[in-house]
Scaffold this active site. Structure first.
Site, PDB file in Angstrom:
ATOM      1  N   GLY A 112       0.829  -1.210   0.000  1.00 51.71           N
ATOM      2  CA  GLY A 112       0.000   0.000   0.000  1.00 51.71           C
ATOM      3  C   GLY A 112       0.859   1.254   0.000  1.00 51.71           C
ATOM      4  N   SER A 128       1.798   2.983  -2.447  1.00 49.58           N
ATOM      5  CA  SER A 128       1.594   3.861  -3.608  1.00 49.58           C
ATOM      6  C   SER A 128       0.499   4.897  -3.377  1.00 49.58           C
ATOM      7  CB  SER A 128       1.246   3.010  -4.839  1.00 49.58           C
ATOM      8  OG  SER A 128       0.060   2.276  -4.599  1.00 49.58           O
ATOM      9  N   SER A 129      -0.026   4.970  -2.153  1.00 47.12           N
ATOM     10  CA  SER A 129      -1.124   5.923  -1.909  1.00 47.12           C
ATOM     11  C   SER A 129      -1.263   6.189  -0.414  1.00 47.12           C
ATOM     12  CB  SER A 129      -2.430   5.312  -2.450  1.00 47.12           C
ATOM     13  OG  SER A 129      -3.524   6.159  -2.178  1.00 47.12           O
ATOM     14  N   ARG A 178      -1.318  -2.739  -6.431  1.00 45.21           N
ATOM     15  CA  ARG A 178      -1.757  -3.433  -7.651  1.00 45.21           C
ATOM     16  C   ARG A 178      -1.600  -2.562  -8.896  1.00 45.21           C
ATOM     17  NH1 ARG A 178      -7.549  -4.378  -5.233  1.00 45.21           N
ATOM     18  NH2 ARG A 178      -6.938  -2.253  -4.702  1.00 45.21           N
ATOM     19  N   LYS A 198      -0.213   3.979 -10.494  1.00 44.06           N
ATOM     20  CA  LYS A 198      -0.017   4.612  -9.181  1.00 44.06           C
ATOM     21  C   LYS A 198       1.406   4.345  -8.684  1.00 44.06           C
ATOM     22  CE  LYS A 198      -4.013   3.298  -6.940  1.00 44.06           C
ATOM     23  NZ  LYS A 198      -4.708   2.894  -5.725  1.00 44.06           N
ATOM     24  N   ASP A 254      -1.199  -8.389  -5.891  1.00 48.67           N
ATOM     25  CA  ASP A 254      -2.396  -8.315  -5.053  1.00 48.67           C
ATOM     26  C   ASP A 254      -2.075  -9.043  -3.746  1.00 48.67           C
ATOM     27  OD1 ASP A 254      -4.843  -8.595  -3.820  1.00 48.67           O
ATOM     28  OD2 ASP A 254      -5.912  -9.194  -5.643  1.00 48.67           O
ATOM     29  N   SER A 265      -4.273  -1.380  11.485  1.00 43.76           N
ATOM     30  CA  SER A 265      -5.680  -1.644  11.772  1.00 43.76           C
ATOM     31  C   SER A 265      -6.450  -0.348  11.580  1.00 43.76           C
ATOM     32  CB  SER A 265      -5.809  -2.206  13.191  1.00 43.76           C
ATOM     33  OG  SER A 265      -7.149  -2.469  13.524  1.00 43.76           O
ATOM     34  N   TYR A 290     -15.694  -4.176   7.139  1.00 47.67           N
ATOM     35  CA  TYR A 290     -14.369  -3.610   7.456  1.00 47.67           C
ATOM     36  C   TYR A 290     -13.937  -3.881   8.899  1.00 47.67           C
ATOM     37  CZ  TYR A 290     -10.855   0.218   7.649  1.00 47.67           C
ATOM     38  OH  TYR A 290      -9.716   0.980   7.794  1.00 47.67           O
ATOM     39  N   LYS A 317     -10.354  -5.578  10.580  1.00 50.15           N
ATOM     40  CA  LYS A 317      -9.397  -4.812  11.385  1.00 50.15           C
ATOM     41  C   LYS A 317      -9.313  -5.352  12.817  1.00 50.15           C
ATOM     42  CE  LYS A 317      -8.081  -1.972   8.131  1.00 50.15           C
ATOM     43  NZ  LYS A 317      -6.684  -1.990   7.637  1.00 50.15           N
TER      44      LYS A 317
END
Ligand SMILES: NC(=O)c1ccc[n+]([C@@H]2O[C@H](COP(=O)([O-])OP(=O)(O)OC[C@H]3O[C@@H](n4cnc5c(N)ncnc54)[C@H](OP(=O)(O)O)[C@@H]3O)[C@@H](O)[C@H]2O)c1
Length: 272
Positions: A13, A15-16, A38, A42, A67, A145, A159, A163
């Site tokens: 994660g 890339s953002s 993915r 990005k 992924d 989390s 969600y 978490k």
């Protein structure tokens, strides 16, 4: 320049949002990075942005598309990262998604996908990277989390459990890792201004919006600072800010009060 405590950091994660903000701060401290996401575009954009901030000639930046929910693909990506940049000194598992909505209106595949990415995605990365980190007998792992991993919130039925599961994993793994010299932190970020929050808001029930409306919105940079401070101090629980700090300490005690407050807001919203 001081020797870098984390010569190689792997960030899923990266890339953002929060992961990218952590990546930039580590890159500015001289770390070599492997960023996993993915979307190739990005990743390429992030790579270009970070490259402009290189502080050491030997610093490397590797971006890999995989992924996290695909166990084979993520194991290969972690293996590639290790082959090219060595064992990670820091493993930050930040990749995640959120798709709020009313339980009955959400199809099962949203629940399965959320658990596959948020929980199993982190687990697969851990399983792939831990053996080489154990050989080195050093390093630090960060699971990401959410406040929704401390209390179940209206509208977050896919969600919150994913978490909560990360919290259970962190709390039960902590003692095992302690014996190996590897540090572990779990982060409970507050609402943070990122693309995920924008996507979340598209499907968030009105009542959920009202429940979260009073929470202070954080920048990804401020959350990244809190995470890096927590890693530096080897803090197990990283709960940025007063709200998350109190929630982390007292969530079970205040749960009835939170339920009462949320129920009132939900009833008001449904009747308006
Ligand atoms: N923003 C908040 O308010 C907030 C609050 C509490 C907790 N969090 C948690 O903090 C973490 C980061 O969130 P964010 O807000 O920074 O989100 P974001 O800006 O949407 O970034 C999510 C990152 O995860 C990657 N990702 C998502 N699914 C993936 C998959 N299946 N495989 C590989 N990479 C994947 C995305 O890249 P690709 O899409 O290209 O794969 C992206 O790089 C998440 O775990 C989130 O649940 C966020």
């Amino acid at each position: 320049m001081k020797p870098n405590a984390f010569p190689h950091a792997i960030i899923t994660g990266g890339s953002s949002g929060i992961g990218k903000a952590i990546a930039l701060k580590l890159f500015l401290q001289g770390s070599s990075l492997t960023l996993i996401g993915r979307d190739l575009l990005k990743l390429a954009q992030t790579e270009a942005e970070l490259e402009a901030h290189q502080v050491q000639p030997a610093q490397r930046l590797l971006t890999l598309s995989a992924d996290v929910a695909d166990q084979g693909a993520i194991a290969t990506a972690i293996e590639t990262a290790i082959q090219q940049l060595g064992a990670p000194d820091l493993l930050i598992l930040c990749a995640g998604i959120a798709h709020p909505g009313h339980f009955q209106a959400l199809p099962l595949d949203i629940f399965e996908k959320t658990m596959a990415i948020n929980y199993f995605g982190s687990l697969y990365c851990l399983k792939a990277a831990l053996p080489v980190m154990e050989q080195q007998q050093k390093g630090h792992i960060v699971l990401v989390s959410s406040g929704a991993g401390l209390v179940g919130l209206y509208g977050y039925t896919p969600y919150s459990p994913s978490k909560f599961a990360l919290r259970g994993l962190a709390e039960s793994l902590r003692g095992e890792l302690r014996q190996t010299g590897i540090g572990l932190s779990i982060v409970y970020p507050p609402d943070t201004d990122t693309p995920q929050l924008v996507t979340e808001n598209l499907t968030k029930p009105l009542a959920t919006k009202r429940i979260t409306a009073t929470a202070k919105l954080w920048s990804a940079e401020a959350v990244a600072d809190a995470v890096l401070r927590g890693i530096h101090h080897k803090t197990f629980t990283i709960a940025p800010g007063l709200e998350m700090g109190l929630l982390n300490r007292f969530h079970s005690l205040v749960a009835p009060l939170i339920h009462w407050y949320c129920d009132r807001l939900v009833t008001k919203t449904l009747n308006s």
